[in-house]
Design a protein around this motif. Structure first.
Motif, PDB file in Angstrom:
ATOM      1  N   ARG A  87      26.716  36.928  21.646  1.00 43.81           N
ATOM      2  CA  ARG A  87      26.881  36.416  23.293  1.00 43.81           C
ATOM      3  C   ARG A  87      26.148  37.357  24.255  1.00 43.81           C
ATOM      4  N   PHE A  88      24.803  37.327  23.704  1.00 43.13           N
ATOM      5  CA  PHE A  88      23.676  37.947  24.616  1.00 43.13           C
ATOM      6  C   PHE A  88      24.001  39.298  24.912  1.00 43.13           C
ATOM      7  N   SER A  89      24.603  40.064  24.012  1.00 44.99           N
ATOM      8  CA  SER A  89      24.600  41.481  24.108  1.00 44.99           C
ATOM      9  C   SER A  89      23.496  42.131  23.095  1.00 44.99           C
ATOM     10  N   ALA A 244      27.297  29.493  22.349  1.00 39.91           N
ATOM     11  CA  ALA A 244      26.227  29.467  23.331  1.00 39.91           C
ATOM     12  C   ALA A 244      26.908  28.581  24.499  1.00 39.91           C
ATOM     13  N   LEU A 245      28.075  27.997  24.219  1.00 36.14           N
ATOM     14  CA  LEU A 245      28.876  27.086  25.431  1.00 36.14           C
ATOM     15  C   LEU A 245      30.160  27.522  25.253  1.00 36.14           C
ATOM     16  N   PRO A 246      30.793  28.788  25.669  1.00 38.49           N
ATOM     17  CA  PRO A 246      32.300  29.208  25.599  1.00 38.49           C
ATOM     18  C   PRO A 246      33.118  27.814  26.084  1.00 38.49           C
ATOM     19  N   GLU A 247      34.612  28.165  25.821  1.00 36.81           N
ATOM     20  CA  GLU A 247      35.279  27.044  25.897  1.00 36.81           C
ATOM     21  C   GLU A 247      35.467  26.468  27.274  1.00 36.81           C
ATOM     22  N   ALA A 248      35.568  27.214  28.073  1.00 39.53           N
ATOM     23  CA  ALA A 248      35.808  26.473  29.683  1.00 39.53           C
ATOM     24  C   ALA A 248      34.459  26.004  30.032  1.00 39.53           C
ATOM     25  N   GLU A 249      33.369  26.289  29.670  1.00 39.37           N
ATOM     26  CA  GLU A 249      32.072  25.716  29.885  1.00 39.37           C
ATOM     27  C   GLU A 249      31.837  24.405  29.141  1.00 39.37           C
TER      28      GLU A 249
END
Length: 396
Positions: A87-89, A244-249
């Motif tokens: 998650r881009f950490s 790369a695309l979380p659930e809401a997105e």
């Protein structure tokens, strides 16, 4: 199979997402099985963020993963790295600081060349740190501290070398879906399930659905294609929710694509499947008359979905990356769309393939031939041989 004491034991930190939500996790699952057959025991170590919303939760998760690695008694550590997997950490880039220096470290970079943490640090300063092998803008201490860095394609190799001077080992990907027994028959059943008339052409997109995959432009190409093929259908075979695309997105993007099908008057022609099991994905590929992968950055051989389509013997249409592509685009194994993000160009290229059975047969044959060189036993053997060299072990 290599017995007991001769087996290399590898700890493999990777992102925490399940295979249905992350391509790197899926890759790790395939690699673990293939390495087991090659005489290497792999213990996957997911790097999970701690509970809660603290900005340090990835740091805590990294420390916990390092602690587990230290207690495994592994011969070496092999980290699978992609920014999206974490998650881009940037915290997993600190992992080498928590591991014994006596334990050889290998890093595979699955994504590289488009990210930096922290993003505000100026480029010249990054260059100083990277050339001195102190820090890497994308992987933290992983690339500088690794005894070997693996890349899956020449593009990443060039960026790593230019930034850090590190020479990489190139181990390509393999298909992310095997050609399952009975999938040809299952593919025919799937065509019937979606109500495809006999003889009507079916286009299939396969893979995680994300804005960079070019589905918007593929939907935009359908009106022109249906003028020549009124019964043509598109099957979008893959899940929306991913690291790369979380659930809401993901829900918002699916709603956007659904609205787009109505705007173009092709809602009756498009089916979104969601995530498919490997068996079902194999059936979807066999159902296809043409597989279309219109990625907005172009398609290369670092795509497991592409290799799966070719291994299934499907005529495949792709977009080309900047710079003219790689072995894929020189092979004649795919039809290449001359422009990216261009529905008219997509329609023209796909239409040409649909209209020419000789071309489809040639693409299918060349695709199978190309994919045959990208197989999991070969991938596993390359990893095993690299591990042996690092550990000073002779073949046998």
């Amino acid at each position: 199979m290599v017995a007991g004491s001769d087996r290399i034991r590898v700890a493999m930190p990777h992102g925490p997402a399940p295979v249905e939500r992350d391509g790197v996790s899926d890759y790790v699952a395939h690699l673990v099985r293939a390495l087991d057959d090659a005489g290497v025991t792999v213990v996957p170590v997911p790097v999970r963020p701690a509970d809660g919303r603290s900005p340090l939760r990835w740091l805590t998760g990294t420390a916990r993963a390092a602690e587990r690695v230290r207690h495994l008694g592994a011969d070496l550590v092999h980290v699978q790295f992609a920014p999206s997997a974490y998650r881009f950490s940037g915290m997993p880039g600190l992992l080498p600081l928590r591991l014994p220096r006596s334990l050889p470290l290998v890093t595979t970079v699955h994504e590289y060349g488009g990210w930096a943490v922290p993003g505000w640090l100026p480029g010249p300063l990054w260059s100083l740190l990277e050339r001195a092998r102190l820090w890497d803008r994308e992987t933290g201490r992983l690339v500088p501290a690794s005894a070997a860095v693996i890349v899956t394609n020449d593009g990443h190799a060039g960026v790593v070398r230019a930034r850090t001077g590190v020479a990489t080992a190139h181990v390509p990907l393999a298909p992310n879906v095997a050609d399952h027994a009975g999938a040809t028959t299952a593919g025919r059943r799937l065509r019937a399930e979606i109500g495809l008339p006999g003889g009507a052409p079916l286009l299939v997109f396969f893979g995680f659905v994300h804005p960079v995959k070019g589905i918007r432009h593929l939907i935009g190409a359908l009106p022109a294609l249906r003028r020549a093929h009124p019964d043509l259908r598109l099957l979008v075979a893959g899940g929306f929710t991913s690291q790369a695309l979380p659930e809401a997105e993901a829900r918002a993007f699916r709603d956007e694509l659904t609205a787009l099908t109505h705007r173009h008057g092709v809602a009756d022609a498009v089916t979104f499947t969601g995530y498919l099991t490997p068996e079902r994905a194999s059936a979807a590929l066999h159902a296809a008359d043409v597989v279309v992968l219109p990625f907005t950055a172009g398609v290369t051989l670092k795509s497991g979905a592409l290799l799966a389509a070719l291994a299934h013997g499907r005529p495949t249409v792709v977009t080309a990356p900047d710079g003219g592509g790689d072995e894929l685009h020189r092979s004649g194994a795919v039809a290449v769309v001359p422009e990216r993000r261009d529905s008219a160009a997509l329609a023209a290229t796909v239409g040409r393939v649909l209209a020419d059975p000789v071309l489809r047969r040639r693409l299918a044959e060349r695709g199978r031939t190309l994919a045959a060189g990208y197989a999991w036993p070969r991938v596993a053997a390359a990893h095993r041989d690299l591990y042996r060299r690092l550990l000073g072990r002779r073949d046998g």
